[in-house]
Write a protein that holds these residues in place. Structure first.
Motif, PDB file in Angstrom:
ATOM      1  N   CYS A   1       0.814  -1.209   0.000  1.00  0.00           N
ATOM      2  CA  CYS A   1       0.000   0.000   0.000  1.00  0.00           C
ATOM      3  C   CYS A   1       0.848   1.260   0.000  1.00  0.00           C
ATOM      4  O   CYS A   1       2.009   1.257   0.415  1.00  0.00           O
ATOM      5  CB  CYS A   1      -0.960   0.018   1.204  1.00  0.00           C
ATOM      6  N   GLY A   2       0.239   2.315  -0.504  1.00  0.00           N
ATOM      7  CA  GLY A   2       0.800   3.655  -0.428  1.00  0.00           C
ATOM      8  C   GLY A   2      -0.207   4.526   0.297  1.00  0.00           C
ATOM      9  O   GLY A   2      -1.416   4.441   0.036  1.00  0.00           O
ATOM     10  N   ILE A   3       0.266   5.355   1.240  1.00  0.00           N
ATOM     11  CA  ILE A   3      -0.629   6.172   2.060  1.00  0.00           C
ATOM     12  C   ILE A   3      -0.252   7.638   1.898  1.00  0.00           C
ATOM     13  O   ILE A   3       0.928   8.002   1.897  1.00  0.00           O
ATOM     14  CB  ILE A   3      -0.549   5.779   3.543  1.00  0.00           C
ATOM     15  N   GLN A   4      -1.263   8.484   1.781  1.00  0.00           N
ATOM     16  CA  GLN A   4      -1.042   9.914   1.621  1.00  0.00           C
ATOM     17  C   GLN A   4      -1.927  10.682   2.602  1.00  0.00           C
ATOM     18  O   GLN A   4      -3.080  10.300   2.840  1.00  0.00           O
ATOM     19  CB  GLN A   4      -1.382  10.330   0.189  1.00  0.00           C
ATOM     20  N   ALA A   5      -1.377  11.754   3.167  1.00  0.00           N
ATOM     21  CA  ALA A   5      -2.155  12.644   4.034  1.00  0.00           C
ATOM     22  C   ALA A   5      -2.457  13.918   3.259  1.00  0.00           C
ATOM     23  O   ALA A   5      -1.590  14.473   2.581  1.00  0.00           O
ATOM     24  CB  ALA A   5      -1.378  12.967   5.302  1.00  0.00           C
ATOM     25  N   LEU A   6      -3.688  14.378   3.363  1.00  0.00           N
ATOM     26  CA  LEU A   6      -4.135  15.576   2.652  1.00  0.00           C
ATOM     27  C   LEU A   6      -4.641  16.616   3.645  1.00  0.00           C
ATOM     28  O   LEU A   6      -5.208  16.267   4.683  1.00  0.00           O
ATOM     29  CB  LEU A   6      -5.274  15.224   1.693  1.00  0.00           C
TER      30      LEU A   6
END
Length: 326
Positions: free
Chosen positions: A249-254
């Protein structure tokens, strides 16, 4: 002249005296032994002196190792702590351990605001709080608003691309900066990277942002800029990258107010920091922590723990969390 009979009579007298002395000594020995083995006995000056504590020592120090006690049981060795000392040390150790456990629990399970880092703080990287940077501003057509930070299309045109050096493998993504030129100031958000020939300190502004400082025909202007921690009513959202599963998985915070320093996921062995990519996702190559709790740390050291985010590729999932304004 002494006669032989006188010499013969003198021997019994010496023998008698000797027997008398032996008898007296025996009686004295019996009396001494009786006193010595009496409970609490030992009345000589030598015994009394031996019972006195040495100067500076505790009066409750243990007797000599191996010496029998009044009950006949071996006494504790001199190196063994008394029950009172052990109980006190145990209470102190227990209190210390409880305090440490509480501090660890607070650091790992709740939102905690750490002291603000200094200008040279390691979490801040190249773009540091309280520092004014000098450079030039250019402009570009932002199109649909997407860029190297992978935020996707947006209608927000007050954005900028950061030069590669200060972009720092996407560490600048999401940062708000104030830009000053010719007595005017604007605030832009970093959403893109400006590769060479952009130099350190340079910002490539959206055309709309550049036009608020100077005519587009100027092409290139001198600027100063600095990091902001703006007022906002927005909260942070989390997005899993397209193709994410429990195995990768790849996780991003916005929407974070302050630049991110770290993103970690909870595992059976504790928190694991994920590697950050140039396109602003944090990757778990073996699937470690995918779907588990996420911990975000900003450049000021504040940590936010986010629970309940499922692995839903390309879905923006809102939270109630936001970093403190600085």
């Amino acid at each position: 002249m002494t006669t032989p009979s006188h010499r013969r009579r003198s021997r019994p007298r010496r023998h008698t005296a000797l027997l008398s002395a032996v008898a007296v000594a025996a009686v004295a020995l019996v009396v001494s032994l009786a006193v010595a083995f009496r409970p609490g006995g030992g009345g000589t000056a030598d015994v009394q002196d031996a019972a006195k504590p040495v100067s500076g020592a505790r009066a409750s120090a243990s007797p000599t190792p191996g010496a029998p006690s009044a009950s006949g049981s071996p006494t504790p060795s001199a190196s063994a702590a008394s029950p009172t000392a052990r109980a006190s040390a145990s209470r102190s150790a227990t209190a210390s351990a409880a305090s440490s456990a509480a501090a660890r629990a607070k650091a790992t399970t709740s939102t905690a605001t750490a002291p603000r880092t200094s200008a040279s703080g390691s979490l801040a990287g190249r773009i540091r709080p309280g520092v004014t940077y000098r450079g030039v501003a250019t402009s570009y057509d932002v199109g649909n608003g997407d860029g190297a930070c992978s935020y996707g299309p947006t209608s927000d045109v007050m954005t900028a691309a950061m030069n590669t050096a200060d972009y720092e493998t996407s560490k600048a993504c999401g940062a708000f900066v104030a830009v000053h030129a010719g007595g005017k100031s604007i605030t832009v958000r970093i959403t893109n990277e400006c590769p060479a020939p952009c130099q350190a300190g340079q910002l490539d502004l959206s055309q709309q942002a550049f036009a608020k400082l100077a005519p587009l025909s100027a092409g290139r202007i001198q600027i100063t800029w600095n990091l902001l921690s703006p007022s906002t009513s927005d909260t942070i959202s989390i997005r899993y990258k397209t193709g994410s599963t429990q195995y990768w998985c790849g996780i991003q915070a916005l929407g974070h107010r302050n630049p991110l320093a770290r993103l970690e996921v909870r595992t059976g062995g504790g928190w694991k920091q994920l590697e950050r990519t140039a396109y602003n996702y944090f990757l778990s190559e073996q699937g470690t922590g995918c779907g588990a709790a996420i911990r975000l740390t900003d450049i000021y050291g504040e940590q936010l723990t986010i629970e309940g985010i499922a692995v839903k590729p390309d879905a923006v999932q809102s939270t109630s969390a936001q970093f403190t304004r600085r």
